[in-house]
Design a protein around this motif. Sequence first.
Motif, PDB file in Angstrom:
ATOM      1  N   GLU A  84      -2.321   6.487  -9.969  1.00 32.62           N
ATOM      2  CA  GLU A  84      -2.641   6.957  -8.618  1.00 32.62           C
ATOM      3  C   GLU A  84      -1.422   6.946  -7.689  1.00 32.62           C
ATOM      4  O   GLU A  84      -1.482   7.480  -6.581  1.00 32.62           O
ATOM      5  N   GLY A  85      -0.337   6.316  -8.139  1.00 33.08           N
ATOM      6  CA  GLY A  85       0.832   6.185  -7.276  1.00 33.08           C
ATOM      7  C   GLY A  85       0.629   5.188  -6.155  1.00 33.08           C
ATOM      8  O   GLY A  85       1.187   5.324  -5.061  1.00 33.08           O
ATOM      9  N   TRP A  86      -0.162   4.128  -6.438  1.00 33.04           N
ATOM     10  CA  TRP A  86      -0.540   3.159  -5.414  1.00 33.04           C
ATOM     11  C   TRP A  86       0.294   1.876  -5.446  1.00 33.04           C
ATOM     12  O   TRP A  86      -0.053   0.908  -4.769  1.00 33.04           O
ATOM     13  N   GLN A  87       1.381   1.854  -6.207  1.00 30.86           N
ATOM     14  CA  GLN A  87       2.093   0.583  -6.384  1.00 30.86           C
ATOM     15  C   GLN A  87       2.520  -0.055  -5.070  1.00 30.86           C
ATOM     16  O   GLN A  87       2.532  -1.282  -4.940  1.00 30.86           O
ATOM     17  N   SER A  88       2.895   0.755  -4.084  1.00 34.35           N
ATOM     18  CA  SER A  88       3.375   0.221  -2.812  1.00 34.35           C
ATOM     19  C   SER A  88       2.322   0.294  -1.718  1.00 34.35           C
ATOM     20  O   SER A  88       2.581  -0.096  -0.578  1.00 34.35           O
ATOM     21  N   LYS A  89       1.144   0.773  -2.041  1.00 33.44           N
ATOM     22  CA  LYS A  89       0.080   0.904  -1.055  1.00 33.44           C
ATOM     23  C   LYS A  89      -0.505  -0.481  -0.744  1.00 33.44           C
ATOM     24  O   LYS A  89      -0.665  -1.310  -1.638  1.00 33.44           O
TER      25      LYS A  89
END
Length: 299
Positions: A122-127
Amino acid sequence: MDPVDFQRNRRLGIGDAVRALAREFRSAGVETPDLDARLLVTAATGVTREEILTDPSRVIEEPAQAKLGEYRHRRLAKEPVSRILGQRGFYGRRFQVTPATLDPRADSETLVDAVLELVAAEGWQSKPLRILDVGTGSGCLLVTLLAELPSASGLGTDISEAALATACVNARTHGVTGRIGFELRRGLDGVVGPFDILVSNPPYIASSDIAGLDESVRIYDPLSALDGGPDGLDIYREIFAGLLGVVPTGWSLFEVGSTQAKAVTDLARAAIPVHRLTSSRSWRDYGGHTRSVAVRTQL
């Protein structure tokens, strides 16, 4: 080394103690006799694994012998080593376990891997993710995820105050106290969202199957963490009934019994409108059984 020799041998060396315990554990049907013997000797005496190999004749002092005798008795009664020592390794970290908590198993690490895989996809690593752990127990899932995802925060719920106290200890140990909270709740009752990710390793053993469990589980794991009702699916039904109010958009991941993946996925599809349930996934554990399932919800 019979019980009398073990208690009275004033010149008992650490190497002999490991070998004798391993023989006794093997005869009793313990699955990992050599490992368990070594772990108990190192815990009782304070020596390292390397010292057992390099200085096997080192004498065990009487206080340590007494402690080792207690450990031996408990292990022969099928009490898991993690229960005896009060801690269990999970995802490269040590977690306190108590009689109020489920003993974390390696198979549950699959759930952590699944969450991290989905976060990456999801590309949520830094969210600044909000993660909910339903039935947190020792906190091993949530604490591990917060340690792996430093931008995330989370809430762990459980029906046991004693379990939550243990989870608090583990959160402090692993430095995530400032990003975690704990609440005494059953399922999603009273939980205020929204959360991006829900994880849960709920009780999923059918009530009629409890009596047939291995002694190390049936006697030493809390019944409330095992008994999932007549078919083992009670808590899943409760969670799915209120899921959209707590995870309106995001992933919900569950550990399931080795034959329950389809049933749990079907429950999700029955409870969640088709336009809100966009995807489902599953993962196998180290033994090749499907033990983690996930559903993706959206507004």
